[in-house]
Design a protein around this motif. Structure first.
Motif, PDB file in Angstrom:
ATOM      1  N   ALA A  32     -37.857 -94.041  85.812  1.00 38.13           N
ATOM      2  CA  ALA A  32     -37.504 -92.822  86.543  1.00 38.13           C
ATOM      3  C   ALA A  32     -38.765 -92.132  87.011  1.00 38.13           C
ATOM      4  O   ALA A  32     -39.668 -91.868  86.234  1.00 38.13           O
ATOM      5  CB  ALA A  32     -36.693 -91.890  85.653  1.00 38.13           C
ATOM      6  N   GLN A  73     -31.143 -91.750  85.284  1.00 40.51           N
ATOM      7  CA  GLN A  73     -32.603 -91.821  85.202  1.00 40.51           C
ATOM      8  C   GLN A  73     -33.116 -93.202  85.586  1.00 40.51           C
ATOM      9  O   GLN A  73     -34.211 -93.340  86.121  1.00 40.51           O
ATOM     10  CB  GLN A  73     -33.060 -91.427  83.798  1.00 40.51           C
ATOM     11  N   ALA A  76     -33.384 -93.022  89.232  1.00 37.75           N
ATOM     12  CA  ALA A  76     -34.017 -91.789  89.704  1.00 37.75           C
ATOM     13  C   ALA A  76     -34.824 -92.002  90.976  1.00 37.75           C
ATOM     14  O   ALA A  76     -34.789 -91.171  91.898  1.00 37.75           O
ATOM     15  CB  ALA A  76     -34.900 -91.202  88.604  1.00 37.75           C
ATOM     16  N   ASP A 108     -35.183 -83.795  86.083  1.00 48.38           N
ATOM     17  CA  ASP A 108     -35.390 -85.240  85.977  1.00 48.38           C
ATOM     18  C   ASP A 108     -34.073 -85.959  85.706  1.00 48.38           C
ATOM     19  O   ASP A 108     -34.010 -86.896  84.912  1.00 48.38           O
ATOM     20  CB  ASP A 108     -36.421 -85.565  84.894  1.00 48.38           C
TER      21      ASP A 108
END
Length: 338
Positions: A32, A73, A76, A108
């Protein structure tokens, strides 16, 4: 987006979309990227994904949150490249309230647990900015309609309390019933569910005081709001002792009333019940209207005017006043501080 490895089959995406086998080779193992690597991308897009979950699925909400976080993630880099600022998953099981999990680019692509089980477009209805004076942590219960937050004052760590938020969505009535009767019965049912949940959580957080309840009805009603006050006074008779025992010192019930023609905006009404001392409960009635500066403020319908009169609707809840710890100590001793 081709890089998301999420393909809809009919109305729902397949469960395999959340497994490594559903991830394109180009994206596998890429990791990520962090929010600091945004560059000049504009994050103006959102993705909503619906997943059909088997009724005998063994995973609880926290496990699902971890599985979904791992997926977002892992993807990402592709999500950022596509300018995705939010990704929301809706998990549907037969006979259950849908589970909703939202992941934001700004964190995130971690879950925003404060709005779990609510559509992001409705999150503002929870009035979470009013909790700005507290560090809050969501407390989850089996009832996904309840949004419970444990708050600790930023000014005084000894000041802890629960904030309960409930949104009542539009629905269809199976039998004819008067609107006022529906509102009263629905509020009665929700109050019982809220107090049951607080009973359980109070064992984990035994020193909470000044707990606050907020119930917001989203449908627009066409009726005379003056009919509500006598009906809501009955809540104190049915739930007053239990509310006091669980240290609920304030409750607000908000609903929209079509006071003018169909083209006019509905008027927000708010009925408030306050009982800080545990001795004399106060009922106050307000409408919400815009002031000269365009801000939403409370206007009291009572004489004399209530405590909220003239305050902005978004005014944060205040920490305990100096007298409240003495009232709480008296409550623990089974008496009332005067």
């Amino acid at each position: 987006s081709p890089g998301l490895a999420m393909r809809a089959l009919g109305r729902f995406a397949p469960m395999s979309a959340l497994t490594p086998s559903g991830t394109p080779a180009a994206q596998r193992g890429s990791g990520a990227s962090t929010p600091s690597t945004r560059g000049n991308a504009r994050f103006g897009h959102v993705i909503n994904v619906a997943l059909q979950v088997p009724q005998d699925d063994p995973f609880d909400d926290d496990t699902w949150s971890e599985r979904l976080r791992g997926f977002t993630q892992q993807q990402a880099a592709a999500l950022r490249e596509a300018g995705i600022r939010r990704m929301t998953f809706v998990l549907q099981r037969a006979g259950q309230h849908p589970g909703t999990f939202t992941f934001r680019e700004s964190t995130d692509y971690s879950e925003d647990a404060t709005i779990r089980h609510i559509e992001p477009g409705l999150a503002y209805q929870l009035e979470l900015p009013r909790l700005a004076n507290f560090d809050i942590r969501p407390c989850f219960s089996d009832n996904r309609q309840l949004h419970i937050y444990h708050g600790v004052s930023k000014q005084n760590s000894a000041d802890s309390r629960f904030f309960v938020r409930v949104l009542v969505r539009p629905g269809r009535l199976s039998t004819p019933v008067a609107t006022v009767d529906y509102l009263v019965s629905e509020t009665d049912r929700l109050l019982s569910d809220i107090l049951d949940a607080l009973e359980i959580l109070s064992a984990e957080y035994p020193n909470c005081d000044c707990n606050h309840l907020f119930i917001s009805f989203l449908p627009i009603f066409n009726l005379d709001a003056s009919q509500f006050e006598p009906a809501y006074r009955g809540f104190l008779e049915r739930h007053g002792k239990r509310l006091f025992r669980l240290r609920v010192t304030a409750a607000e019930i908000r609903f929209l009333v079509q006071t003018g023609g169909e083209e006019d905006m509905p008027t927000p009404f708010r009925f408030c019940i306050f009982n800080k001392s545990g001795f004399v409960p106060k009922l106050e009635n307000y409408i919400e209207e815009r002031d000269d500066g365009g801000e939403w403020v409370f206007r009291s319908l009572d004489t004399p005017a209530g405590a909220y009169n003239g305050l902005r609707v978004a005014t944060p809840h205040q920490p305990k006043e100096w007298l409240q710890p003495r009232r709480y100590k008296a409550h623990v001793m089974g008496t009332t501080y005067v």
